[in-house]
Design a protein around this motif. Structure first.
Motif, mmCIF file in Angstrom:
data_model
loop_
_atom_site.group_PDB
_atom_site.id
_atom_site.type_symbol
_atom_site.label_atom_id
_atom_site.label_comp_id
_atom_site.label_asym_id
_atom_site.label_seq_id
_atom_site.Cartn_x
_atom_site.Cartn_y
_atom_site.Cartn_z
ATOM 1 N N ALA A 156 5.564 -2.929 0.551
ATOM 2 C CA ALA A 156 5.066 -4.070 1.334
ATOM 3 C C ALA A 156 4.724 -3.661 2.758
ATOM 4 O O ALA A 156 5.409 -2.833 3.371
ATOM 5 N N LEU A 157 3.686 -4.255 3.288
ATOM 6 C CA LEU A 157 3.345 -4.090 4.698
ATOM 7 C C LEU A 157 4.374 -4.852 5.539
ATOM 8 O O LEU A 157 4.955 -5.834 5.063
ATOM 9 N N PRO A 158 4.578 -4.428 6.789
ATOM 10 C CA PRO A 158 5.455 -5.190 7.669
ATOM 11 C C PRO A 158 5.027 -6.661 7.705
ATOM 12 O O PRO A 158 3.834 -6.956 7.745
ATOM 13 N N GLY A 159 6.004 -7.552 7.663
ATOM 14 C CA GLY A 159 5.700 -8.982 7.674
ATOM 15 C C GLY A 159 5.634 -9.583 6.286
ATOM 16 O O GLY A 159 5.565 -10.799 6.134
ATOM 17 N N MET A 160 5.615 -8.717 5.258
ATOM 18 C CA MET A 160 5.581 -9.210 3.877
ATOM 19 C C MET A 160 6.795 -8.692 3.113
ATOM 20 O O MET A 160 7.303 -7.613 3.390
ATOM 21 N N LEU A 213 15.644 -8.696 -10.157
ATOM 22 C CA LEU A 213 16.004 -7.677 -11.143
ATOM 23 C C LEU A 213 16.319 -6.350 -10.453
ATOM 24 O O LEU A 213 15.801 -6.062 -9.372
ATOM 25 N N PRO A 214 17.148 -5.525 -11.084
ATOM 26 C CA PRO A 214 17.449 -4.206 -10.512
ATOM 27 C C PRO A 214 16.213 -3.296 -10.558
ATOM 28 O O PRO A 214 15.283 -3.552 -11.332
ATOM 29 N N PRO A 215 16.213 -2.239 -9.702
ATOM 30 C CA PRO A 215 15.064 -1.326 -9.675
ATOM 31 C C PRO A 215 14.705 -0.806 -11.070
ATOM 32 O O PRO A 215 15.582 -0.611 -11.911
ATOM 33 N N GLY A 216 13.427 -0.630 -11.305
ATOM 34 C CA GLY A 216 12.973 -0.043 -12.570
ATOM 35 C C GLY A 216 12.757 -1.040 -13.688
ATOM 36 O O GLY A 216 12.215 -0.701 -14.740
ATOM 37 N N THR A 217 13.181 -2.298 -13.478
ATOM 38 C CA THR A 217 13.044 -3.292 -14.543
ATOM 39 C C THR A 217 11.773 -4.110 -14.333
ATOM 40 O O THR A 217 11.471 -4.527 -13.218
ATOM 41 N N GLU A 218 11.057 -4.348 -15.439
ATOM 42 C CA GLU A 218 9.812 -5.107 -15.332
ATOM 43 C C GLU A 218 10.081 -6.605 -15.253
ATOM 44 O O GLU A 218 10.919 -7.125 -15.971
ATOM 45 N N GLY A 219 9.395 -7.281 -14.381
ATOM 46 C CA GLY A 219 9.552 -8.733 -14.267
ATOM 47 C C GLY A 219 8.402 -9.326 -13.489
ATOM 48 O O GLY A 219 7.409 -8.658 -13.203
ATOM 49 N N THR A 269 0.863 -1.187 0.000
ATOM 50 C CA THR A 269 0.000 0.000 0.000
ATOM 51 C C THR A 269 0.894 1.229 0.000
ATOM 52 O O THR A 269 2.043 1.169 0.456
ATOM 53 N N THR A 270 0.346 2.328 -0.515
ATOM 54 C CA THR A 270 1.041 3.597 -0.306
ATOM 55 C C THR A 270 0.749 4.036 1.127
ATOM 56 O O THR A 270 -0.080 3.430 1.824
ATOM 57 N N LEU A 271 1.419 5.085 1.584
ATOM 58 C CA LEU A 271 1.244 5.568 2.961
ATOM 59 C C LEU A 271 0.537 6.910 2.932
ATOM 60 O O LEU A 271 0.718 7.688 1.983
ATOM 61 N N PRO A 272 -0.259 7.210 3.978
ATOM 62 C CA PRO A 272 -1.020 8.465 3.955
ATOM 63 C C PRO A 272 -0.158 9.710 3.733
ATOM 64 O O PRO A 272 -0.605 10.652 3.095
ATOM 65 N N ASP A 273 1.073 9.719 4.234
ATOM 66 C CA ASP A 273 1.889 10.920 4.047
ATOM 67 C C ASP A 273 2.959 10.756 2.967
ATOM 68 O O ASP A 273 3.960 11.471 2.956
ATOM 69 N N GLU A 302 13.144 2.554 -3.462
ATOM 70 C CA GLU A 302 12.597 2.557 -2.089
ATOM 71 C C GLU A 302 11.665 1.372 -1.840
ATOM 72 O O GLU A 302 11.029 1.298 -0.774
ATOM 73 N N GLY A 303 11.544 0.480 -2.803
ATOM 74 C CA GLY A 303 10.727 -0.722 -2.584
ATOM 75 C C GLY A 303 9.265 -0.550 -2.967
ATOM 76 O O GLY A 303 8.452 -1.434 -2.707
ATOM 77 N N TYR A 304 8.898 0.581 -3.568
ATOM 78 C CA TYR A 304 7.520 0.762 -4.038
ATOM 79 C C TYR A 304 7.375 0.039 -5.377
ATOM 80 O O TYR A 304 8.233 0.147 -6.244
ATOM 81 N N ILE A 305 6.255 -0.665 -5.526
ATOM 82 C CA ILE A 305 6.047 -1.388 -6.780
ATOM 83 C C ILE A 305 4.962 -0.707 -7.616
ATOM 84 O O ILE A 305 4.146 0.071 -7.109
ATOM 85 N N ARG A 306 4.972 -1.021 -8.897
ATOM 86 C CA ARG A 306 3.883 -0.620 -9.787
ATOM 87 C C ARG A 306 3.563 -1.823 -10.658
ATOM 88 O O ARG A 306 4.462 -2.380 -11.304
ATOM 89 N N ILE A 307 2.297 -2.222 -10.647
ATOM 90 C CA ILE A 307 1.896 -3.356 -11.486
ATOM 91 C C ILE A 307 1.951 -2.909 -12.941
ATOM 92 O O ILE A 307 1.409 -1.859 -13.306
ATOM 93 N N ALA A 308 2.617 -3.737 -13.768
ATOM 94 C CA ALA A 308 2.816 -3.353 -15.164
ATOM 95 C C ALA A 308 1.991 -4.222 -16.111
ATOM 96 O O ALA A 308 1.877 -3.914 -17.294
ATOM 97 N N GLY A 309 1.422 -5.284 -15.603
ATOM 98 C CA GLY A 309 0.637 -6.172 -16.480
ATOM 99 C C GLY A 309 0.481 -7.519 -15.797
ATOM 100 O O GLY A 309 0.708 -7.647 -14.602
ATOM 101 N N ARG A 310 0.056 -8.507 -16.586
ATOM 102 C CA ARG A 310 -0.166 -9.833 -16.011
ATOM 103 C C ARG A 310 0.412 -10.889 -16.923
ATOM 104 O O ARG A 310 0.341 -10.760 -18.145
#
Ligand code: ADP
Length: 530
Positions: free
Chosen positions: A357-361, A373-379, A340-344, A418-426
């Protein structure tokens, strides 16, 4: 698959599994605030309220009556219901009786229902007598001979010849409790199959609550929140965040049984809801409605959007319109909201990512060989941790969790530094229509049996409101013909959920194929866009 003993030891050592069940939380809420509204359910425009003491009392009775009708610990109780208060009472009663809750979407018809109830060996089924003008007991009667394990069918609403009255389950009965251990299976939730048949996701109290505890902490949710739920509780999103979360917090849940944006806005303002959650169309429609009417939703603090791709422009628009934090989340029935994103969060993270990721995941993005894969690469997106499910009912071979606990999601993603993900497809073959996953392979298999059809492939086409709609590409047999009306009538005859039926038909002379002969769906998607 992962060894359950090893997993448990690690989860307990880390404190991610707290060995509690929802009944521990219920007990706390009943002791602390017995008269506080636990549920405000709006059914067909009529409000019904249950305080915590009543919720506890009714679920005690229901549990006893389930036991009296032969439900043993570990048995499955299915309920095909809209967001009515009985839904929540049923789940708590199942917990008290040690039974497995199996919520079913109201859109399911004979085809889905017969398969799901048979696989679950459901003993007791609860349905509405009627919802949106559809006769559920009559549908069940059509498939009952395929369900030898089914002992009782109960209907909520007017009396019907095909079912017993639900009220009988609330009658006075000597208590008969058999609460589950925190690792026992408590929920069976069918997810649309990418393999042709629905898969039954299994969760325990530990896997489910270990998601909700950090989720609530991250979003600052507590007993004083009013949690509004417009999404079906028969989906994991509605179930976890509309049913389990409020009881865990001792908060008030407001349940909407039929979604329209004006009614959602009315319920949020009238009941001063502070939190709501739904797939993209809910956010889209509510935002449009609020903008068009000039209405304000001052109580609303957090809107979590999840379950389907979330357009950046919508998040940017919704924030000022609703005056709330718009949280993007990614998750699955198999593991709840994982990121999830964070409120701030700063603007760019809030609008362009699906969070971290939430804590624990943990989440990671890997290539075809399994190398991170390195950051920014789709996989391929993989996840592991506390809220990952226990496996699929009677189909262990379908579980994509490796011995180290990494679950392969079938989604494609990128991760930033920073560990934020973006879904790019399926990579998995589903279409998400308005937050509802269409089981593509199953619909293709059905159409393949049509005498006019030689080859069939179904792909999603972009839709501004629903995200995607299904388009069927068909190669006909020599001399055969097929109209759109023929196709929809054929599928309707199979008694499948109406939402699964493709909304467009394209006849082709050849399917685009890879050198190895596989249909190139990406090419069909491009053709469908034109
Ligand atoms: P739910 O019942 O919560 O909708 P499902 O298991 O039916 O969960 O669907 C999960 C799938 O929905 C994911 O694998 C992914 O393809 C899609 N999904 C969920 N969240 C997002 C998101 N934020 N962006 C894009 N797709 C998403």
């Amino acid at each position: 698959m992962q060894n359950i003993e090893t997993r448990r030891a690690a989860m307990i050592a880390r404190g991610d599994w707290q060995d509690r069940t929802l009944l521990d939380h219920l007990r706390h809420a009943v002791a602390a605030t017995p008269l506080k509204p636990a549920i405000i359910a709006i059914r067909n425009g009529h409000e019904q309220q249950l305080d915590y003491r009543t919720l506890d009392h009714l679920s005690d009775r229901l549990a006893a009556n389930l036991r009296a009708r032969g439900v043993q610990p570990g048995d499955t109780v299915s309920f095909q219901l809209p967001n009515w208060w009985e839904f929540s009472v049923l789940h708590l009663a199942c917990l008290k009786a040690g039974a497995v809750s199996n919520p079913l979407m109201v859109i399911f018809r004979e085809r889905e229902l017969a398969f799901m109830l048979a696989l679950a060996e459901t003993k007791i089924l609860v349905v509405p007598t009627s919802f949106r003008g559809f006769d559920y007991p009559a549908m069940v009667a059509n498939v009952r001979d395929q369900l030898p394990a089914l002992r009782h069918v109960f209907a909520i609403g007017d009396a019907t010849t095909h079912a017993e009255p639900f009220d009988a389950l609330l009658a006075d009965a000597p208590p008969a409790l058999s609460p589950p251990t925190p690792d026992a299976v408590i929920q069976l939730l069918y997810t649309s199959g990418t393999t042709g048949e629905p898969k039954g996701v299994l969760h325990s109290s530990n896997t489910m609550l270990s998601n909700l505890v950090p989720f609530a902490a991250r979003l600052g949710l507590g007993a004083d929140d009013v949690i509004h739920m417009p999404s079906p509780m028969a989906h994991q999103l509605g179930f976890m965040y509309g049913l389990v979360l409020p009881v865990m917090l001792g908060a008030t849940a407001v349940l909407q049984d039929q979604f329209t944006a004006p009614e959602m806005a009315r319920q949020i303002t009238h009941y001063r809801a502070s939190f709501t959650m739904g797939a993209t169309p809910f956010l889209n429609d509510l935002t449009e409605h609020v903008e068009a009417t000039g209405l304000t939703t001052p109580s609303l603090r957090v809107f979590v959007s999840a379950g389907a791709p979330i357009p950046r422009a919508l998040v940017t628009r919704a924030r000022p319109a609703l005056g709330a934090a718009i949280i993007s989340a990614w998750g699955m029935s198999e593991n709840g909201a994982v990121t999830t994103t964070l409120p701030d969060d700063p603007e760019d993270k809030a609008t362009t990512t699906d969070g971290r990721a939430l804590p624990g995941m943990q989440v990671r993005v890997i290539d075809a060989e399994g190398t991170p894969l390195p950051p920014g690469t789709e996989g391929r997106l993989q996840v592991r941790g506390c809220s990952n499910f226990l496996g699929y009912l009677k189909r262990p071979e379908l579980d994509n969790t490796d011995p180290d606990g990494w679950f392969d999601t079938g989604d494609l993603a990128r991760m930033d530094p920073e560990g934020y993900i973006r879904i790019a497809g399926r990579s998995k073959d589903i279409i998400i229509r308005g937050g509802e996953n269409i089981p593509v392979v199953e619909v293709e298999n059905l159409l393949f049996r049509h005498p006019a059809i030689a080859e069939i492939a179904i792909v999603g086409t972009p839709d501004p409101r629903l995200g995607e709609r299904a388009c069927a590409f068909v190669k006909l047999r020599d001399g055969a013909s097929l109209s759109f009306a023929d196709m929809t009538a054929y599928l309707a005859d199979q008694r499948m959920a109406r939402q699964y039926i493709p909304e467009r038909l394209e006849i082709v002379t050849e399917m685009p194929r890879t050198p190895s002969g596989k249909i190139q769906k990406f090419r069909l998607r491009e053709i469908a866009k034109t």
